[in-house]
Scaffold this motif. Structure first.
Motif, PDB file in Angstrom:
ATOM      1  N   LYS A   1     -17.539  28.282  32.351  1.00  0.00           N
ATOM      2  CA  LYS A   1     -17.005  26.941  32.101  1.00  0.00           C
ATOM      3  C   LYS A   1     -17.188  26.611  30.629  1.00  0.00           C
ATOM      4  N   LEU A   2     -16.275  25.803  30.140  1.00  0.00           N
ATOM      5  CA  LEU A   2     -16.306  25.354  28.756  1.00  0.00           C
ATOM      6  C   LEU A   2     -16.885  23.948  28.743  1.00  0.00           C
ATOM      7  N   GLY A   3     -17.832  23.703  27.868  1.00  0.00           N
ATOM      8  CA  GLY A   3     -18.459  22.387  27.778  1.00  0.00           C
ATOM      9  C   GLY A   3     -18.501  21.907  26.347  1.00  0.00           C
ATOM     10  N   MET A   4     -18.899  20.652  26.189  1.00  0.00           N
ATOM     11  CA  MET A   4     -18.985  20.066  24.863  1.00  0.00           C
ATOM     12  C   MET A   4     -20.321  19.342  24.747  1.00  0.00           C
ATOM     13  N   ALA A   5     -21.143  19.776  23.802  1.00  0.00           N
ATOM     14  CA  ALA A   5     -22.400  19.094  23.517  1.00  0.00           C
ATOM     15  C   ALA A   5     -22.068  17.959  22.561  1.00  0.00           C
ATOM     16  N   VAL A   6     -22.267  16.707  22.981  1.00  0.00           N
ATOM     17  CA  VAL A   6     -21.871  15.579  22.149  1.00  0.00           C
ATOM     18  C   VAL A   6     -22.997  15.062  21.264  1.00  0.00           C
ATOM     19  N   SER A   7     -24.248  15.235  21.715  1.00  0.00           N
ATOM     20  CA  SER A   7     -25.365  14.798  20.879  1.00  0.00           C
ATOM     21  C   SER A   7     -26.637  15.516  21.307  1.00  0.00           C
ATOM     22  N   SER A   8     -27.653  15.419  20.465  1.00  0.00           N
ATOM     23  CA  SER A   8     -28.957  15.988  20.797  1.00  0.00           C
ATOM     24  C   SER A   8     -30.025  15.049  20.252  1.00  0.00           C
ATOM     25  N   ASP A   9     -31.280  15.411  20.455  1.00  0.00           N
ATOM     26  CA  ASP A   9     -32.356  14.546  19.966  1.00  0.00           C
ATOM     27  C   ASP A   9     -32.448  14.549  18.439  1.00  0.00           C
ATOM     28  N   THR A  10     -31.825  15.532  17.783  1.00  0.00           N
ATOM     29  CA  THR A  10     -31.889  15.598  16.319  1.00  0.00           C
ATOM     30  C   THR A  10     -30.557  15.268  15.648  1.00  0.00           C
ATOM     31  N   CYS A  11     -29.479  15.202  16.421  1.00  0.00           N
ATOM     32  CA  CYS A  11     -28.168  14.948  15.822  1.00  0.00           C
ATOM     33  C   CYS A  11     -27.372  14.036  16.752  1.00  0.00           C
ATOM     34  N   ARG A  12     -26.964  12.862  16.245  1.00  0.00           N
ATOM     35  CA  ARG A  12     -26.261  11.899  17.082  1.00  0.00           C
ATOM     36  C   ARG A  12     -24.828  12.327  17.384  1.00  0.00           C
ATOM     37  N   SER A  13     -24.177  12.949  16.452  1.00  0.00           N
ATOM     38  CA  SER A  13     -22.768  13.307  16.622  1.00  0.00           C
ATOM     39  C   SER A  13     -22.610  14.814  16.473  1.00  0.00           C
ATOM     40  N   LEU A  14     -22.932  15.521  17.537  1.00  0.00           N
ATOM     41  CA  LEU A  14     -22.933  16.978  17.489  1.00  0.00           C
ATOM     42  C   LEU A  14     -21.524  17.536  17.690  1.00  0.00           C
ATOM     43  N   ASN A  15     -20.850  17.125  18.754  1.00  0.00           N
ATOM     44  CA  ASN A  15     -19.487  17.564  19.077  1.00  0.00           C
ATOM     45  C   ASN A  15     -19.308  19.067  18.913  1.00  0.00           C
ATOM     46  N   SER A  16     -20.145  19.815  19.617  1.00  0.00           N
ATOM     47  CA  SER A  16     -20.129  21.266  19.514  1.00  0.00           C
ATOM     48  C   SER A  16     -19.736  21.884  20.866  1.00  0.00           C
ATOM     49  N   PRO A  17     -18.633  22.657  20.912  1.00  0.00           N
ATOM     50  CA  PRO A  17     -18.246  23.299  22.182  1.00  0.00           C
ATOM     51  C   PRO A  17     -19.144  24.502  22.482  1.00  0.00           C
ATOM     52  N   TYR A  18     -19.270  24.801  23.777  1.00  0.00           N
ATOM     53  CA  TYR A  18     -20.049  25.952  24.210  1.00  0.00           C
ATOM     54  C   TYR A  18     -19.438  26.499  25.498  1.00  0.00           C
ATOM     55  N   VAL A  19     -19.772  27.748  25.810  1.00  0.00           N
ATOM     56  CA  VAL A  19     -19.319  28.390  27.039  1.00  0.00           C
ATOM     57  C   VAL A  19     -20.562  28.725  27.863  1.00  0.00           C
ATOM     58  N   THR A  20     -20.521  28.384  29.161  1.00  0.00           N
ATOM     59  CA  THR A  20     -21.596  28.738  30.084  1.00  0.00           C
ATOM     60  C   THR A  20     -21.088  29.836  31.003  1.00  0.00           C
ATOM     61  N   LEU A  21     -21.828  30.921  31.100  1.00  0.00           N
ATOM     62  CA  LEU A  21     -21.491  32.022  32.000  1.00  0.00           C
ATOM     63  C   LEU A  21     -22.509  32.078  33.129  1.00  0.00           C
ATOM     64  N   LEU A  22     -22.021  32.274  34.364  1.00  0.00           N
ATOM     65  CA  LEU A  22     -22.876  32.482  35.528  1.00  0.00           C
ATOM     66  C   LEU A  22     -22.556  33.860  36.083  1.00  0.00           C
ATOM     67  N   LEU A  23     -23.549  34.741  36.065  1.00  0.00           N
ATOM     68  CA  LEU A  23     -23.378  36.116  36.543  1.00  0.00           C
ATOM     69  C   LEU A  23     -24.040  36.268  37.906  1.00  0.00           C
ATOM     70  N   LYS A  24     -23.326  36.878  38.846  1.00  0.00           N
ATOM     71  CA  LYS A  24     -23.887  37.197  40.161  1.00  0.00           C
ATOM     72  C   LYS A  24     -24.188  38.691  40.134  1.00  0.00           C
ATOM     73  N   ILE A  25     -25.457  39.050  40.347  1.00  0.00           N
ATOM     74  CA  ILE A  25     -25.925  40.423  40.165  1.00  0.00           C
ATOM     75  C   ILE A  25     -26.630  40.902  41.429  1.00  0.00           C
ATOM     76  N   ILE A  26     -26.361  42.151  41.802  1.00  0.00           N
ATOM     77  CA  ILE A  26     -27.107  42.777  42.891  1.00  0.00           C
ATOM     78  C   ILE A  26     -28.185  43.646  42.252  1.00  0.00           C
ATOM     79  N   GLU A  27     -29.431  43.288  42.508  1.00  0.00           N
ATOM     80  CA  GLU A  27     -30.573  44.029  41.965  1.00  0.00           C
ATOM     81  C   GLU A  27     -30.727  45.347  42.727  1.00  0.00           C
ATOM     82  N   PRO A  28     -31.417  46.333  42.139  1.00  0.00           N
ATOM     83  CA  PRO A  28     -31.650  47.595  42.862  1.00  0.00           C
ATOM     84  C   PRO A  28     -32.357  47.400  44.204  1.00  0.00           C
ATOM     85  N   SER A  29     -33.101  46.300  44.333  1.00  0.00           N
ATOM     86  CA  SER A  29     -33.788  46.023  45.597  1.00  0.00           C
ATOM     87  C   SER A  29     -32.833  45.571  46.687  1.00  0.00           C
TER      88      SER A  29
END
Length: 199
Positions: free
Chosen positions: A139-167
């Motif tokens: 999914k594509l998201g947008m970070a709008v602010s943080s505790d150190t920056c009020r106007s961040l407006n930085s896009p990011y991508v979140t990846l979720l991987l489904k993995i089968i472990e050797p177990s």
């Protein structure tokens, strides 16, 4: 056998297994044995947990995961040792005296039917054991602010991987990347795909 590792933990898992009907225990064992025979990529404990809940057995997801782990360890150990159904039941009874006869009969029957093929599959898999990627979601998201920056407006991508472990356990891993990191990730995947097409 799992009994040697942690007798209190084993007792709790055996108590939880005793709460399963013989049919539900057989179905759970078949999920594990199907994986150990190499017919599926893993054991989805969430699916098993849903079936347990639908059957009216009140066990939380962690308890069901522990049952699946116990069965995986038990059947793997029995496969490595080439145990018969009778030997498996004897080892389980040595580990805990709480086993009901009906549960032991289910384990005996299923191991007698599938134990040889589990042992054969273990010999095949002994050479290499690595995790497998089953699914990727993003999914594509947008970070709008943080505790150190009020106007961040930085896009990011979140990846979720489904993995089968050797177990055999299915796990999920997630991470975030900046757009330049994701573009580099994408470029590397395209390069891998191009190399794979030449093979």
């Amino acid at each position: 056998m799992p009994a040697a590792a942690d007798s209190h933990g084993v007792t709790k898992v055996v108590d939880n297994i005793c709460r399963l009907s013989p049919d539900l225990l057989a179905e759970t064992c078949l999920h594990v044995l199907t994986y150990l025979r190499g017919h599926t990529g893993g054991v989805d404990s969430a699916e098993v947990s849903d079936k347990v809940q639908r059957a009216g057995v009140r066990l939380d997801h962690e308890a069901v995961q522990n049952i699946v782990r116990f069965l995986l360890l038990t059947f793997r150990s029995a496969g490595r040792s080439s145990l018969s159904g009778d030997d498996l039941v004897s080892k389980l009874e040595e580990g805990s005296n709480k086993w009901p006869k009906a549960s032991l009969q289910v384990l005996h029957r299923l191991w007698s039917e599938h134990g040889a093929s589990v042992h054969a599959q273990q010999e095949v898999q002994a050479v290499l054991s690595i995790s497998q990627l089953v699914d990727v979601q993003w999914k594509l998201g947008m970070a709008v602010s943080s505790d150190t920056c009020r106007s961040l407006n930085s896009p990011y991508v979140t990846l979720l991987l489904k993995i089968i472990e050797p177990s055999g356990q299915i796990s999920h891993r997630s991470f975030e990347m900046t757009i330049p990191q994701f573009q580099n990730f994408h470029k590397q995947f395209k390069e891998m795909a191009a190399v794979m097409e030449t093979v």
